[in-house]
Write an enzyme that holds these catalytic residues in place. Structure first.
Site, PDB file in Angstrom:
ATOM      1  CG  HIS A  24       6.922   1.619   0.349  1.00 47.08           C
ATOM      2  ND1 HIS A  24       7.350   2.917   0.549  1.00 47.08           N
ATOM      3  CD2 HIS A  24       6.841   1.068   1.586  1.00 47.08           C
ATOM      4  CE1 HIS A  24       7.521   3.129   1.843  1.00 47.08           C
ATOM      5  NE2 HIS A  24       7.215   2.023   2.494  1.00 47.08           N
ATOM      6  CE  LYS A  68       6.010   6.722   5.550  1.00 46.30           C
ATOM      7  NZ  LYS A  68       5.863   5.396   4.908  1.00 46.30           N
ATOM      8  N   PRO A  69       6.153  12.331   6.559  1.00 44.47           N
ATOM      9  CG  PRO A  69       7.675  12.731   8.274  1.00 44.47           C
ATOM     10  CD  PRO A  69       6.564  11.828   7.872  1.00 44.47           C
ATOM     11  CG  HIS A 123      11.433  -0.915   6.726  1.00 44.92           C
ATOM     12  ND1 HIS A 123      10.888   0.289   7.094  1.00 44.92           N
ATOM     13  CD2 HIS A 123      12.775  -0.722   6.702  1.00 44.92           C
ATOM     14  CE1 HIS A 123      11.882   1.172   7.276  1.00 44.92           C
ATOM     15  NE2 HIS A 123      13.022   0.570   7.042  1.00 44.92           N
ATOM     16  NE  ARG A 131      13.108  14.510   0.695  1.00 44.11           N
ATOM     17  CZ  ARG A 131      13.708  13.753   1.607  1.00 44.11           C
ATOM     18  NH1 ARG A 131      13.714  14.131   2.873  1.00 44.11           N
ATOM     19  NH2 ARG A 131      14.303  12.632   1.262  1.00 44.11           N
ATOM     20  NE  ARG A 154      -2.170   0.943   3.846  1.00 42.17           N
ATOM     21  CZ  ARG A 154      -1.603   1.850   4.661  1.00 42.17           C
ATOM     22  NH1 ARG A 154      -1.457   3.103   4.281  1.00 42.17           N
ATOM     23  NH2 ARG A 154      -1.167   1.494   5.854  1.00 42.17           N
TER      24      ARG A 154
END
Length: 124
Positions: free
Chosen positions: A12, A41-42, A119, A85, A10
């Site tokens: 990446h 999310k930064p 991850h 970003r 979801r």
């Protein structure tokens, strides 16, 4: 509950595009993939390759993860990615992102049976 592998997909995976389609790509994707629900999310990376190709990285070059764990793997080949970003004028709930496209090797952490990415660690 969402599995770690499903969460990785979801957050990446975006194989349908070879790259970010527009400057608005990150804003749309971060929202639709639910990464702006309780905070912005930064930073987040999307990988524009097939799921099979990304899952295969778990059997490629073993490298140390940023957190020191040993279950990270670096892709043999460069992959199309988009880094999203958070930009300076972003403020929850109006999260605003800047997209940077690149072709880089990805580093993912893998676990489980089947052994799959859970991850996204880095791109190099």
């Amino acid at each position: 509950k969402e599995s770690a592998a499903a969460k990785f997909e979801r957050q990446h995976m975006d194989p349908s595009m070879s790259s970010a389609s527009s400057s608005n790509y990150c804003n749309q994707m971060m929202q639709s993939r639910k990464m702006t629900q309780d905070r912005c999310k930064p930073v987040n990376t999307f990988v524009h390759e097939s799921l099979a190709d990304v899952q295969a990285v778990c059997f490629q070059k073993n490298v140390a993860c940023k957190n020191g764990q040993s279950n990270c793997y670096q892709s043999n080949s460069a992959m199309h990615i988009t880094d999203c970003r958070e930009s300076g004028n972003s403020k929850y709930p109006n999260c605003v992102y800047k997209a940077t496209q690149a072709e880089k090797h990805i580093i993912v952490a893998c676990e489980g049976n089947p052994y799959v990415p859970v991850h996204f660690d880095a791109s190099v």
